[in-house]
Design a protein around this motif. Structure first.
Motif, PDB file in Angstrom:
ATOM      1  N   ILE A   7      40.573 -92.789  67.732  1.00 40.88           N
ATOM      2  CA  ILE A   7      41.773 -91.776  66.929  1.00 40.88           C
ATOM      3  C   ILE A   7      42.548 -92.516  65.954  1.00 40.88           C
ATOM      4  CG2 ILE A   7      44.074 -90.482  67.472  1.00 40.88           C
ATOM      5  CD1 ILE A   7      43.073 -90.359  70.400  1.00 40.88           C
ATOM      6  N   ALA A   8      42.734 -93.741  66.130  1.00 37.88           N
ATOM      7  CA  ALA A   8      43.447 -94.816  64.944  1.00 37.88           C
ATOM      8  C   ALA A   8      42.508 -94.824  63.771  1.00 37.88           C
ATOM      9  CB  ALA A   8      43.719 -96.004  65.580  1.00 37.88           C
ATOM     10  N   ASP A   9      41.352 -95.085  64.065  1.00 36.94           N
ATOM     11  CA  ASP A   9      40.328 -94.937  62.994  1.00 36.94           C
ATOM     12  C   ASP A   9      40.349 -93.778  62.022  1.00 36.94           C
ATOM     13  OD1 ASP A   9      38.181 -96.633  61.472  1.00 36.94           O
ATOM     14  OD2 ASP A   9      36.960 -94.847  62.409  1.00 36.94           O
ATOM     15  N   LEU A  10      40.377 -92.475  62.983  1.00 38.30           N
ATOM     16  CA  LEU A  10      40.362 -91.286  62.266  1.00 38.30           C
ATOM     17  C   LEU A  10      41.632 -90.877  61.291  1.00 38.30           C
ATOM     18  CD1 LEU A  10      39.489 -88.424  61.853  1.00 38.30           C
ATOM     19  CD2 LEU A  10      40.661 -87.941  64.016  1.00 38.30           C
ATOM     20  N   VAL A  11      42.697 -91.473  61.973  1.00 44.65           N
ATOM     21  CA  VAL A  11      44.100 -91.496  61.151  1.00 44.65           C
ATOM     22  C   VAL A  11      43.867 -92.327  59.785  1.00 44.65           C
ATOM     23  CG1 VAL A  11      46.531 -92.061  61.110  1.00 44.65           C
ATOM     24  CG2 VAL A  11      45.541 -91.185  63.140  1.00 44.65           C
ATOM     25  N   ALA A  20      49.860 -92.115  57.159  1.00 42.06           N
ATOM     26  CA  ALA A  20      50.579 -93.556  57.690  1.00 42.06           C
ATOM     27  C   ALA A  20      50.692 -93.455  59.321  1.00 42.06           C
ATOM     28  CB  ALA A  20      52.145 -93.243  57.097  1.00 42.06           C
ATOM     29  N   LEU A  21      50.643 -94.798  59.775  1.00 42.70           N
ATOM     30  CA  LEU A  21      50.658 -94.718  61.335  1.00 42.70           C
ATOM     31  C   LEU A  21      51.856 -95.525  62.026  1.00 42.70           C
ATOM     32  CD1 LEU A  21      48.649 -94.346  63.770  1.00 42.70           C
ATOM     33  CD2 LEU A  21      47.361 -96.450  63.098  1.00 42.70           C
ATOM     34  N   ALA A  22      52.214 -95.030  62.922  1.00 38.08           N
ATOM     35  CA  ALA A  22      53.073 -95.817  63.849  1.00 38.08           C
ATOM     36  C   ALA A  22      52.616 -95.639  65.334  1.00 38.08           C
ATOM     37  CB  ALA A  22      54.609 -95.371  63.842  1.00 38.08           C
ATOM     38  N   ILE A  23      52.701 -96.627  66.032  1.00 40.24           N
ATOM     39  CA  ILE A  23      51.995 -96.809  67.589  1.00 40.24           C
ATOM     40  C   ILE A  23      53.137 -96.777  68.423  1.00 40.24           C
ATOM     41  CG2 ILE A  23      50.514 -97.757  69.104  1.00 40.24           C
ATOM     42  CD1 ILE A  23      48.546 -98.717  66.389  1.00 40.24           C
ATOM     43  N   GLY A  24      53.014 -95.746  69.420  1.00 39.68           N
ATOM     44  CA  GLY A  24      54.208 -95.988  70.504  1.00 39.68           C
ATOM     45  C   GLY A  24      53.471 -96.136  71.855  1.00 39.68           C
ATOM     46  N   LEU A  65      41.739-105.462  67.234  1.00 38.67           N
ATOM     47  CA  LEU A  65      40.752-104.202  67.432  1.00 38.67           C
ATOM     48  C   LEU A  65      40.973-103.080  66.115  1.00 38.67           C
ATOM     49  CD1 LEU A  65      41.268-103.800  71.118  1.00 38.67           C
ATOM     50  CD2 LEU A  65      39.246-104.925  70.056  1.00 38.67           C
ATOM     51  N   LEU A  66      42.195-103.379  65.436  1.00 36.93           N
ATOM     52  CA  LEU A  66      42.402-102.315  64.135  1.00 36.93           C
ATOM     53  C   LEU A  66      42.700-102.859  63.036  1.00 36.93           C
ATOM     54  CD1 LEU A  66      44.213 -99.606  66.222  1.00 36.93           C
ATOM     55  CD2 LEU A  66      42.231 -99.574  65.629  1.00 36.93           C
ATOM     56  N   PRO A  67      41.887-103.900  62.578  1.00 38.14           N
ATOM     57  CA  PRO A  67      42.057-104.596  61.288  1.00 38.14           C
ATOM     58  C   PRO A  67      42.427-103.491  59.979  1.00 38.14           C
ATOM     59  CG  PRO A  67      39.835-104.774  61.780  1.00 38.14           C
ATOM     60  CD  PRO A  67      40.371-103.970  62.892  1.00 38.14           C
ATOM     61  N   GLN A  68      41.990-102.502  60.107  1.00 36.78           N
ATOM     62  CA  GLN A  68      42.017-101.445  59.019  1.00 36.78           C
ATOM     63  C   GLN A  68      43.479-100.775  58.971  1.00 36.78           C
ATOM     64  OE1 GLN A  68      40.635-100.886  61.785  1.00 36.78           O
ATOM     65  NE2 GLN A  68      39.942 -98.958  62.167  1.00 36.78           N
ATOM     66  N   VAL A  69      44.273-101.097  59.789  1.00 36.35           N
ATOM     67  CA  VAL A  69      45.807-100.888  59.879  1.00 36.35           C
ATOM     68  C   VAL A  69      46.711-101.969  60.131  1.00 36.35           C
ATOM     69  CG1 VAL A  69      45.539 -98.311  60.208  1.00 36.35           C
ATOM     70  CG2 VAL A  69      45.599 -99.706  62.171  1.00 36.35           C
TER      71      VAL A  69
END
Length: 452
Positions: A287-291, A297-301, A325-329
């Motif tokens: 899901i994070a990769d799709l965003v 813009a991304l914020a993670i809760g 795991l999420l270097p793209q963000v």
């Protein structure tokens, strides 16, 4: 344009065509529609129009007799809340199926609400359907209007029935509408099923606006809720839980997933909600990769934080996983919170606004080229087949998300690893944490290359 004042709720038992009429009046396919009864669960509100009448329209879950505490009972409570808030109620019955005991029971409920009611006999296509519609007189809600929401029949009669509830319509049309530059910030709440998305939305808006419960996958439609946080207008979109693609076989779930993905595309900031007890599952990463691929813009809760005991250790582990795991963000904010208790919710909203500011950031061209010059001096691009790659000039093409263009020679041969190095350098030099940075390369044309 000012927000319409009149609120109209569409109610009735399941599968009488409420969502079809809702989509017809808002002019878009917003609500999920299927032959299966009970598709709609949450209240969905949108701007509707019929002729020159403009109004706020609410689609509701089908009214059902249900035991207290059950999912159906909670759906019914949401519908009753919509009736209580409405200025006009459109009560729908199915002319094809005829009157049922549920129709009579719920007509009595609407009558007791003392709200103005317009009785609609839907699916009344042709003479046979229109004749069957007159059975609805037994409900005691006035003259039934034979309509076909699917084919748009009978909307003229509906217009005539609604006009008396818009006494100020003509006066308002003469007024010059006040300019509205303060567009709401569009935020989509996404995550796996049962991550607590609807509970978080209810906590944020301070109302039991969304249907919640222990069952996974309650939310089906992507439902938007307008709200104000510290003077800032917000449009929150609660979405259906996103499961692994291979597990999605049900037609309704496929529609729900498509609706959630559409909500991501139209959002400015996406809040990815993780379950703190099992964070960073493979589906969370997808899901994070799709965003990131959609450029939001991304914020993670990190939700359900009230269930975590060793908080310091768990938070450090979660942050390490996020970076790895999420270097793209890289640098996206991770906020521990509890939608159930309200802990950390304000911190999440502050993180959302910071992510939005970064997403909109622009870098001056002079500063960008000073950075490029220093970067190339420190670590020049590798030679390819003995030939040097020269990067000469950089500019920011646009924001939302930050997008940069680098001009040079042989840029098509630049290794992906060096492009990642440049992206990380941009992120660090210009304070762009978590932003999905776009970097494209253009080769300068060679004036001596005579192509025939």
């Amino acid at each position: 344009m000012s927000e319409p004042k009149t609120l109209i709720a569409i109610v009735g038992r399941p599968n009488v065509g409420k969502s079809t009429l809702f989509n017809r009046l808002v002019g878009k396919r917003l609500a999920l529609v299927d032959d299966l009864p009970g598709v709609t669960r949450d209240r969905r509100e949108a701007h509707g129009r019929l002729g020159d009448l403009e109004f706020r329209l609410v689609d509701t879950a089908g009214l059902e007799n249900a035991a207290g505490g059950s999912l159906e009972a909670r759906m019914r409570a949401q519908t009753e809340a919509a009736i209580a808030a409405a200025d006009v109620v459109l009560f729908m019955m199915d002319a094809r199926a005829g009157l049922t005991a549920d129709d009579e029971r719920f007509a009595d409920l609407v009558r007791r609400s003392e709200r103005p009611v317009v009785l609609l006999a839907n699916k009344a296509e042709g003479k046979a359907g229109a004749d069957a519609a007159y059975e609805a007189y037994r409900l005691g809600l006035g003259d039934p209007l034979p309509i076909s929401a699917e084919h748009g029949e009978g909307l003229g009669d509906l217009y005539d029935a609604l006009v008396p509830f818009f006494p100020e319509q003509e006066d308002e049309a003469e007024e010059e509408p006040a300019p509205d530059d303060d567009a709401p910030l569009r935020i989509a709440i996404v995550g796996r099923p049962n991550a607590g998305k609807s509970t978080l939305v209810n906590r944020l808006v301070g109302d039991e606006r969304m249907l919640t419960g222990p069952e996974a996958g309650i939310t089906r439609d992507s439902v938007s809720v307008d709200w104000v946080w510290r003077g800032r207008r917000i449009r929150l979109v609660d979405t259906a839980g996103l499961r692994k693609k291979a597990r999605v076989v049900d037609k309704l779930e496929k529609l729900s997933v498509a609706d959630a993905i559409r909500a991501i595309k139209f959002a400015e900031v996406v809040v990815l909600l993780l379950d703190a007890t099992v964070p960073f599952e493979k589906q969370d990463l997808s899901i994070a990769d799709l965003v990131a691929r959609e450029g939001r813009a991304l914020a993670i809760g990190l939700n359900k934080w009230d269930l975590v005991e060793a908080r310091g250790v768990e938070l450090a582990a979660a942050r390490e996983k996020l970076d790895r795991l999420l270097p793209q963000v890289k640098g996206a904010e991770l906020v521990p919170l509890s939608g159930e208790t309200g802990e950390g919710v304000d911190k999440l909203m502050a993180a959302v606004l910071r992510a939005h500011e970064v997403w909109n950031r622009r870098v001056p061209t002079a500063a960008l080229n000073r950075w490029l010059e220093a970067t190339l001096e420190r670590h020049p691009p590798p030679a390819v087949a003995g030939k040097r790659i020269k990067l000469r000039y950089a500019t920011q093409a646009k924001a939302r998300p930050p997008s940069f263009v680098l001009f040079g020679t042989r840029t098509s041969d630049l290794p992906a690893s060096y492009a990642r190095y440049l992206v990380n350098g941009l992120r660090e030099a210009f304070d762009l944490p978590g932003a999905p940075i776009r970097l494209t390369f253009r080769a300068s044309e060679n004036p001596y290359d005579r192509k025939k």
